[in-house]
Motif scaffolding. Sequence first.
Motif, PDB file in Angstrom:
ATOM      1  N   ILE A 166       0.842  -1.144  -0.083  1.00 32.21           N
ATOM      2  CA  ILE A 166       0.031  -0.057  -0.024  1.00 32.21           C
ATOM      3  C   ILE A 166       1.002   1.049   0.144  1.00 32.21           C
ATOM      4  N   ASP A 167       0.519   2.395  -0.517  1.00 32.24           N
ATOM      5  CA  ASP A 167       1.224   3.561  -0.572  1.00 32.24           C
ATOM      6  C   ASP A 167       0.343   4.702  -1.010  1.00 32.24           C
ATOM      7  N   GLN A 168       0.944   5.762  -0.703  1.00 26.40           N
ATOM      8  CA  GLN A 168       0.180   7.272  -0.943  1.00 26.40           C
ATOM      9  C   GLN A 168       0.810   7.782  -1.958  1.00 26.40           C
ATOM     10  N   PRO A 169       0.604   7.767  -3.302  1.00 25.88           N
ATOM     11  CA  PRO A 169       1.421   8.363  -4.269  1.00 25.88           C
ATOM     12  C   PRO A 169       1.882   9.765  -4.215  1.00 25.88           C
ATOM     13  N   ALA A 170       0.950  10.579  -3.233  1.00 31.24           N
ATOM     14  CA  ALA A 170       1.429  11.840  -3.182  1.00 31.24           C
ATOM     15  C   ALA A 170       2.840  11.915  -2.302  1.00 31.24           C
ATOM     16  N   ILE A 171       2.986  10.971  -1.493  1.00 28.20           N
ATOM     17  CA  ILE A 171       4.292  10.848  -0.819  1.00 28.20           C
ATOM     18  C   ILE A 171       5.363  10.138  -1.623  1.00 28.20           C
ATOM     19  N   TYR A 204       4.836  10.684  -6.602  1.00 25.83           N
ATOM     20  CA  TYR A 204       4.941  12.056  -6.898  1.00 25.83           C
ATOM     21  C   TYR A 204       5.168  13.038  -5.977  1.00 25.83           C
ATOM     22  N   TRP A 205       5.987  12.679  -4.887  1.00 29.52           N
ATOM     23  CA  TRP A 205       6.152  13.400  -3.845  1.00 29.52           C
ATOM     24  C   TRP A 205       6.625  14.894  -4.325  1.00 29.52           C
ATOM     25  N   ASP A 206       7.454  15.078  -5.417  1.00 22.10           N
ATOM     26  CA  ASP A 206       8.462  16.277  -5.699  1.00 22.10           C
ATOM     27  C   ASP A 206       7.625  17.315  -6.575  1.00 22.10           C
ATOM     28  N   SER A 207       6.347  16.967  -7.044  1.00 18.33           N
ATOM     29  CA  SER A 207       5.809  17.612  -8.137  1.00 18.33           C
ATOM     30  C   SER A 207       4.114  17.708  -7.731  1.00 18.33           C
ATOM     31  N   GLU A 237       2.179  20.000  -9.109  1.00 16.32           N
ATOM     32  CA  GLU A 237       1.829  20.245 -10.498  1.00 16.32           C
ATOM     33  C   GLU A 237       1.582  19.101 -11.352  1.00 16.32           C
ATOM     34  N   GLN A 238       2.501  18.208 -11.291  1.00 17.75           N
ATOM     35  CA  GLN A 238       2.106  16.865 -12.116  1.00 17.75           C
ATOM     36  C   GLN A 238       1.236  16.255 -11.480  1.00 17.75           C
ATOM     37  N   ARG A 239       1.073  16.045 -10.121  1.00 14.66           N
ATOM     38  CA  ARG A 239      -0.048  15.388  -9.454  1.00 14.66           C
ATOM     39  C   ARG A 239      -1.444  15.976  -9.840  1.00 14.66           C
ATOM     40  N   ASP A 240      -1.550  17.327  -9.950  1.00 15.90           N
ATOM     41  CA  ASP A 240      -2.957  18.029 -10.353  1.00 15.90           C
ATOM     42  C   ASP A 240      -3.061  17.458 -11.974  1.00 15.90           C
ATOM     43  N   ILE A 241      -2.342  17.584 -12.768  1.00 14.67           N
ATOM     44  CA  ILE A 241      -2.476  17.312 -14.075  1.00 14.67           C
ATOM     45  C   ILE A 241      -3.050  15.878 -14.327  1.00 14.67           C
ATOM     46  N   ILE A 288      -3.870  12.946  -9.486  1.00 12.71           N
ATOM     47  CA  ILE A 288      -3.392  12.289  -8.219  1.00 12.71           C
ATOM     48  C   ILE A 288      -3.657  13.208  -7.078  1.00 12.71           C
ATOM     49  N   LYS A 289      -4.795  13.186  -6.261  1.00 17.74           N
ATOM     50  CA  LYS A 289      -5.261  13.707  -5.154  1.00 17.74           C
ATOM     51  C   LYS A 289      -4.409  13.441  -3.781  1.00 17.74           C
ATOM     52  N   ASP A 290      -4.299  14.258  -2.801  1.00 13.40           N
ATOM     53  CA  ASP A 290      -3.326  14.019  -1.736  1.00 13.40           C
ATOM     54  C   ASP A 290      -4.058  12.836  -1.121  1.00 13.40           C
ATOM     55  N   ASN A 291      -5.294  12.486  -1.131  1.00  8.97           N
ATOM     56  CA  ASN A 291      -5.954  11.671  -0.427  1.00  8.97           C
ATOM     57  C   ASN A 291      -6.221  10.282  -1.181  1.00  8.97           C
ATOM     58  N   LEU A 292      -5.283  10.255  -2.366  1.00  7.96           N
ATOM     59  CA  LEU A 292      -5.395   8.877  -3.069  1.00  7.96           C
ATOM     60  C   LEU A 292      -4.408   7.721  -2.530  1.00  7.96           C
TER      61      LEU A 292
END
Length: 220
Positions: A172-177, A180-183, A185-189, A192-196
Amino acid sequence: MCHNKGALLCIDSTFASPINQKALTLGADMVVHSATKYIAGHNDVIGGCISGRDELVSKVRIYHHVVGGVLNPNASYLILRGMKTLHLRVQCQNSTALRMAQFLEEHPKIARVYYPGLPSHPEHHIAKSQMTGFGGVVSFEVDGDFDSTRKFIDYVKIPYHAPSFGGCESIIDQPAIMSYWDSKEQRDIYGIKDNLIRFSIGVEDFEDLKNDIVQALNKI
């Protein structure tokens, strides 16, 4: 569309695995897999493979001989060993993942579930027509913010915290951490939300995994 333009179609079918989808029979010219995931299936080897017509694969093989990257004998052994149980593992993961997705979709602390086996998925009809199973990865959004999602990850006990999938152990993992922890802007594109949460189902018992998820959700 590719063939009408004179282009070859190469599909990365790692998430589906060779058990759930036969992309070559659906018109692809080549298929690539990260053998690290479902094919080897034990989170203990790094490798990959490519399949297709001999005339195409032979060109890749020649280039491969030039640039190197030869798979070592032990890695080859581990991948061959894993392939012996591939169908058993994937069938188990398909079943457990579908049950988990259905359970999460009904849970009040889950905002949204992403799984092609659910009728609510926008491309469920495509997956249903092309696949014999829907894979072992279930993504979902916790009904909360970045911190509550992070706490949920910390509270689960059975899955390992890692950015991989396809092995016997649930991950299990939280992609925001993780991914895609470093961008942001990329997450928003990519949406990929903070709660995913990305949940790769292993071969553990469904009830054990469900109870673990429930106790973690109850703490946030």
